[in-house]
Design an enzyme around this catalytic site. Structure first.
Site, mmCIF file in Angstrom:
data_model
loop_
_atom_site.group_PDB
_atom_site.id
_atom_site.type_symbol
_atom_site.label_atom_id
_atom_site.label_comp_id
_atom_site.label_asym_id
_atom_site.label_seq_id
_atom_site.Cartn_x
_atom_site.Cartn_y
_atom_site.Cartn_z
ATOM 1 C CB SER A 14 -14.098 7.577 7.332
ATOM 2 O OG SER A 14 -13.673 8.760 6.677
ATOM 3 C CE LYS A 63 -6.789 5.582 -0.143
ATOM 4 N NZ LYS A 63 -5.696 6.064 0.696
ATOM 5 N N GLY A 121 2.544 -1.482 0.453
ATOM 6 C CA GLY A 121 1.128 -1.447 0.081
ATOM 7 C C GLY A 121 0.780 -0.143 -0.620
ATOM 8 N N GLY A 122 -0.511 0.173 -0.627
ATOM 9 C CA GLY A 122 -0.994 1.362 -1.329
ATOM 10 C C GLY A 122 -0.373 2.656 -0.821
HETATM 11 P P1 NDP Z 1 -1.947 -2.247 2.422
HETATM 12 O O1 NDP Z 1 -2.843 -3.337 2.877
HETATM 13 O O2 NDP Z 1 -2.001 -1.796 1.004
HETATM 14 O O3 NDP Z 1 -0.405 -2.707 2.735
HETATM 15 C C1 NDP Z 1 -0.043 -3.193 3.991
HETATM 16 C C2 NDP Z 1 1.473 -3.403 4.037
HETATM 17 O O4 NDP Z 1 1.826 -3.684 5.388
HETATM 18 C C3 NDP Z 1 1.993 -4.546 3.192
HETATM 19 O O5 NDP Z 1 3.245 -4.202 2.664
HETATM 20 C C4 NDP Z 1 2.123 -5.695 4.221
HETATM 21 O O6 NDP Z 1 3.109 -6.641 3.896
HETATM 22 C C5 NDP Z 1 2.557 -4.904 5.438
HETATM 23 N N1 NDP Z 1 2.250 -5.536 6.708
HETATM 24 C C6 NDP Z 1 1.036 -5.774 7.234
HETATM 25 N N2 NDP Z 1 1.150 -6.314 8.467
HETATM 26 C C7 NDP Z 1 2.484 -6.418 8.718
HETATM 27 C C8 NDP Z 1 3.246 -6.897 9.815
HETATM 28 N N3 NDP Z 1 2.657 -7.405 10.922
HETATM 29 N N4 NDP Z 1 4.595 -6.852 9.744
HETATM 30 C C9 NDP Z 1 5.188 -6.356 8.649
HETATM 31 N N5 NDP Z 1 4.539 -5.875 7.553
HETATM 32 C C10 NDP Z 1 3.196 -5.924 7.606
HETATM 33 O O7 NDP Z 1 -2.181 -1.049 3.433
HETATM 34 P P2 NDP Z 1 -2.064 0.547 3.184
HETATM 35 O O8 NDP Z 1 -0.747 0.851 2.582
HETATM 36 O O9 NDP Z 1 -3.279 1.026 2.516
HETATM 37 O O10 NDP Z 1 -2.129 1.083 4.692
HETATM 38 C C11 NDP Z 1 -1.106 0.777 5.624
HETATM 39 C C12 NDP Z 1 -1.315 1.575 6.903
HETATM 40 O O11 NDP Z 1 -1.269 2.966 6.629
HETATM 41 C C13 NDP Z 1 -2.649 1.297 7.590
HETATM 42 O O12 NDP Z 1 -2.391 1.103 8.952
HETATM 43 C C14 NDP Z 1 -3.443 2.574 7.391
HETATM 44 O O13 NDP Z 1 -4.254 2.836 8.525
HETATM 45 C C15 NDP Z 1 -2.349 3.628 7.264
HETATM 46 N N6 NDP Z 1 -2.738 4.751 6.391
HETATM 47 C C16 NDP Z 1 -2.698 6.023 6.889
HETATM 48 C C17 NDP Z 1 -3.032 7.110 6.088
HETATM 49 C C18 NDP Z 1 -3.009 8.513 6.648
HETATM 50 O O14 NDP Z 1 -3.549 9.421 6.014
HETATM 51 N N7 NDP Z 1 -2.375 8.743 7.766
HETATM 52 C C19 NDP Z 1 -3.423 6.935 4.670
HETATM 53 C C20 NDP Z 1 -3.403 5.545 4.237
HETATM 54 C C21 NDP Z 1 -3.073 4.506 5.089
HETATM 55 P P3 NDP Z 1 2.792 -7.927 2.943
HETATM 56 O O15 NDP Z 1 2.882 -7.440 1.530
HETATM 57 O O16 NDP Z 1 3.906 -8.871 3.281
HETATM 58 O O17 NDP Z 1 1.442 -8.434 3.325
#
Ligand code: NDP
Length: 262
Positions: A14, A63, A121-122
């Site tokens: 972080s 969160k 996701g989140g």
């Molecule tokens: P979550 O774990 O809540 O969700 C992940 C999502 O990605 C799910 O929908 C999952 O699908 C999908 N997924 C994961 N791997 C793959 C893949 N190989 N192919 C297709 N879909 C995939 O994660 P978050 O939403 O919390 O975070 C996602 C990304 O956003 C992270 O990389 C994080 O670093 C980034 N992020 C950046 C922020 C910023 O401020 N810039 C803030 C928050 C996050 P399934 O449901 O099928 O598993």
């Protein structure tokens, strides 16, 4: 001295302490911001109170838990059901979500009417509600069905990858999945993405500091691109303002926080 902290697990990566301490230093405030790894959701409130914090940020995977421990929830966090910023006010924990507005601020100069979000996701929740609130037409797609249910229940238009109409014109395509974070994967099949990109103007990957395959492909298709650095920066700027009761203007906070990226 006011104390602030970011909670998460893992938390080593972080850069929130760097961002916030840079603004604290720049504004000459009597405060300090640190990071704290916690093992269990039950440690959130306990540690917040034990450390006598004035405020905290919360990152993955807490969160949704942070949303539940707050005495009061403000703004868009009520829709997203996730909190990334907590302040202590009149002995109450007040929860906010600044990811949503941070994302929207990061694409402030984009001219968009419709968008496709990859991932459910989140972070997709935060992005979906802020785009919807700003009258952007939206489709959300995910590789599997389970996480899409939340969005369907909230009247978003949801699609599995195979249901995507590649002839539909989306001004903006957003990668909110973690594909590309620790691997070389695209979030959806290359041929689908190439077709979507050929009709689009902008591509945003909220992953930061990495040239993801998604962004590389978008650049090759001459789209205007952005990674997640500005979203990260602006969610911190907005959180800082919540911590300090909106006493400082966003431009000044941004100026100091940007120094932490150098
Ligand atoms: P979550 O774990 O809540 O969700 C992940 C999502 O990605 C799910 O929908 C999952 O699908 C999908 N997924 C994961 N791997 C793959 C893949 N190989 N192919 C297709 N879909 C995939 O994660 P978050 O939403 O919390 O975070 C996602 C990304 O956003 C992270 O990389 C994080 O670093 C980034 N992020 C950046 C922020 C910023 O401020 N810039 C803030 C928050 C996050 P399934 O449901 O099928 O598993």
């Amino acid at each position: 001295m006011k104390l602030f902290c970011v909670f998460g697990n893992p938390i080593k990566h972080s850069i929130s302490p760097k961002l916030h301490n840079s603004a604290i230093l720049g504004l000459n405030l009597n405060a300090m911001y640190f990071k704290k790894k916690i093992q269990d959701k039950d440690d959130l409130k306990k540690t917040f109170l034990e450390y006598c914090l004035s405020g905290a940020n919360i990152t993955v995977p807490f969160k949704e838990d942070a949303f539940k421990i707050c005495d009061e929830i403000k703004g868009i966090a009520n829709d997203i059901k996730a909190v990334n910023t907590i302040v202590l006010k009149d002995k109450k924990l007040i929860g906010y979500n600044t990811d949503a507005n941070g994302f929207f601020k990061s694409i402030n100069d984009f001219d968009i009417k419709n968008a496709l979000i990859l991932g459910a996701g989140g972070s997709s929740k935060a992005i979906s509600f802020i785009l919807k609130n700003n009258n952007i037409n939206l489709d959300i797609t995910n590789r599997s069905k389970e996480k899409l249910n939340f969005f369907t229940q909230h009247n978003f238009s949801t699609l599995l990858h195979e249901q995507i109409d590649t002839n539909k014109k989306y001004d903006l395509i957003i990668n909110s999945t973690s594909a590309g974070l620790n691997d070389e994967n695209l979030p959806i099949k290359k041929e689908i993405l190439e077709k979507l990109f050929s009709n689009a103007k902008y591509a945003v990957d909220i992953i930061y500091n990495i040239n993801t395959p998604f962004l590389n492909l978008a650049k090759a298709k001459n789209l205007i691109t952005k990674d997640g650095k500005d979203m990260l920066l602006y969610q911190a700027v907005l959180a800082f303002n919540i911590f300090f009761d909106n006493q400082y203007d966003e431009t000044t906070i941004t100026k100091f926080m940007k120094k932490a990226f150098i």
